[in-house]
Enzyme design. Sequence first.
Site, mmCIF file in Angstrom:
data_model
loop_
_atom_site.group_PDB
_atom_site.id
_atom_site.type_symbol
_atom_site.label_atom_id
_atom_site.label_comp_id
_atom_site.label_asym_id
_atom_site.label_seq_id
_atom_site.Cartn_x
_atom_site.Cartn_y
_atom_site.Cartn_z
ATOM 1 N N LYS A 142 17.805 5.367 30.289
ATOM 2 C CA LYS A 142 18.407 6.710 30.236
ATOM 3 C C LYS A 142 19.608 6.763 31.172
ATOM 4 C CE LYS A 142 16.996 11.597 30.738
ATOM 5 N NZ LYS A 142 15.878 12.499 31.091
ATOM 6 N N SER A 202 10.539 16.037 29.691
ATOM 7 C CA SER A 202 11.613 15.251 29.071
ATOM 8 C C SER A 202 11.245 13.863 28.600
ATOM 9 C CB SER A 202 12.792 15.131 30.027
ATOM 10 O OG SER A 202 13.569 16.282 29.947
ATOM 11 N N SER A 256 14.819 16.130 27.528
ATOM 12 C CA SER A 256 16.185 15.674 27.643
ATOM 13 C C SER A 256 16.384 14.201 27.298
ATOM 14 C CB SER A 256 16.701 15.919 29.062
ATOM 15 O OG SER A 256 15.991 15.112 29.982
HETATM 16 N N1 GLN Z 1 13.327 20.911 28.962
HETATM 17 C C1 GLN Z 1 13.121 21.069 30.373
HETATM 18 C C2 GLN Z 1 14.364 21.576 31.024
HETATM 19 O O1 GLN Z 1 15.268 21.843 30.319
HETATM 20 C C3 GLN Z 1 12.675 19.777 30.983
HETATM 21 C C4 GLN Z 1 13.780 18.820 31.187
HETATM 22 C C5 GLN Z 1 13.332 17.572 31.859
HETATM 23 O O2 GLN Z 1 12.138 17.277 31.941
HETATM 24 N N2 GLN Z 1 14.295 16.867 32.417
HETATM 25 O O3 GLN Z 1 14.458 21.731 32.196
#
Ligand code: GLN
Length: 495
Positions: free
Chosen positions: A85, A184, A160
Amino acid sequence: MPQELFNKPVTELSGMLARGEVSAVELMRSVAERTRKVEPKVHAFNSLDEEDALAQAAASDARRAAAKASGAEVHALEGIPIGIKDVISVAGQPLTASSRMLATFVSPYDATVTTKLKAAGAICWGRLNLDEFAMGSSTENSAFGVTSNPYDLERVPGGSSGGSAASVAAGEAIASLGSDTGGSIRQPAALCNIVGLKPSYGRVSRYGLIAFASSLDQIGPFARSVDDAATVLGAISGHDRRDSTSLRMEVPDYRRGMDELRKSGRKWRLGIPKEYFGEGLDPEVGAAVQAAIAEYTKLGCEVREVSLPHTKYAVGAYYIIATAECSSNLARFDGVRYGHRSKDATDALDLYFKSRAEGFGPEVKRRIILGTYVLSSGYYDAYYLRAQKVRTLIRRDFLEAYKQVDAIVTPTSPTPAFRKGEKAANPLAMYLNDIYTIGVNLAGLPGISIPCGFTGGGLPIGLQIIGQPFKETELLAVARSYEERNDWRNRFPTL
Ligand code: GLN
């Protein structure tokens, strides 16, 4: 689709590599060729360096030959292409966080997880797309274009870590690393029919990970099977003096531990939290999860209802804590030290304002503004402090449930993959997508998502299993006992 090298699991490939049936270079070529073919449709990567990857593969083949000659042991990840990532540092490679802010930034050093993967012999393959600074649930917040769900190119892969999930699903990487602050890893894994594991808070070092919300962030693997996730987790776990939140704890041999648990014939006690099956849960997702629970019953597990009464406050508490922490973490992007620097600033303050205004996208700005607000004097007690108290209550709910059960089983995401653009204009609808994953981060627990079926329209559905703190081996064993009874993971996307 017949199994080609690029869509085989690590367990199989490492055996083939060991027996000399395939070389690391041949495997890398297969993955790279596949990537060239499907990447225009999927767009999982922000950057790729095929030449570098092939050089790493050649070095791996040489190491293997040397090990063979000397009788040295070879790690299961030797020669395996693993995508990373684009928030995790790999020395000499771009590191963008999918943000204009870091569009031209190159990592000066390796993250600890990168160092560990390299030590295991894995090939660091490409930088995977994400929501800008890991903020989002769809990968639509990337400054470099959205990633497509390999099972339906009109839909999002989740987020994400959308690129990390889509690349493994599409055969563009054998496994990958993501980060999970509120879901995410698990949510995109669910939406892309692969395994995604968020380790316990403190299990894996975050040194070299671009911080989003430091009390929640963990790095973890995406893989094609529970065994593969265990292998990657084993390679990246452990204490690191460069991350003081990483725990001084022995790293178990997860795979051996799982095998021992299987041999012992242990029957798991599983909790089903009633709060996770209410309003907002897509009926097809609910039915698939219930069917998975029924499989566990058939396996002889004791399944009982549990209650996590503070679940209803989890999304609210998370979006206070995560935004507060991100407003502080992202203050370092000031246009001076690194990252985007505005060209038409008139003085130092103007440089700071303009660089941030130009460098950050709308969701990142929204979160910085929210986070600054909840931390401001007068509001701190009303928001941030209260959210921290709610966080404690949420953790207690889980620990209370664990007095009766070994693990908790839930849907990973309330819905299957949604259409691109469907939720992009409505941040609240997007935030609600995290409802089942966020509590796990607030409580610091390990959680895994594994494939548990498809909708009538062919979209993957994920099953989330939540473990007790630092009991990843048990969590993986519970996950594998279900995985062994189905073939969902072998239903590859047609691309
Ligand atoms: N969807 C969540 C957010 O927008 C989690 C994102 C993540 O785990 N990095 O914060």
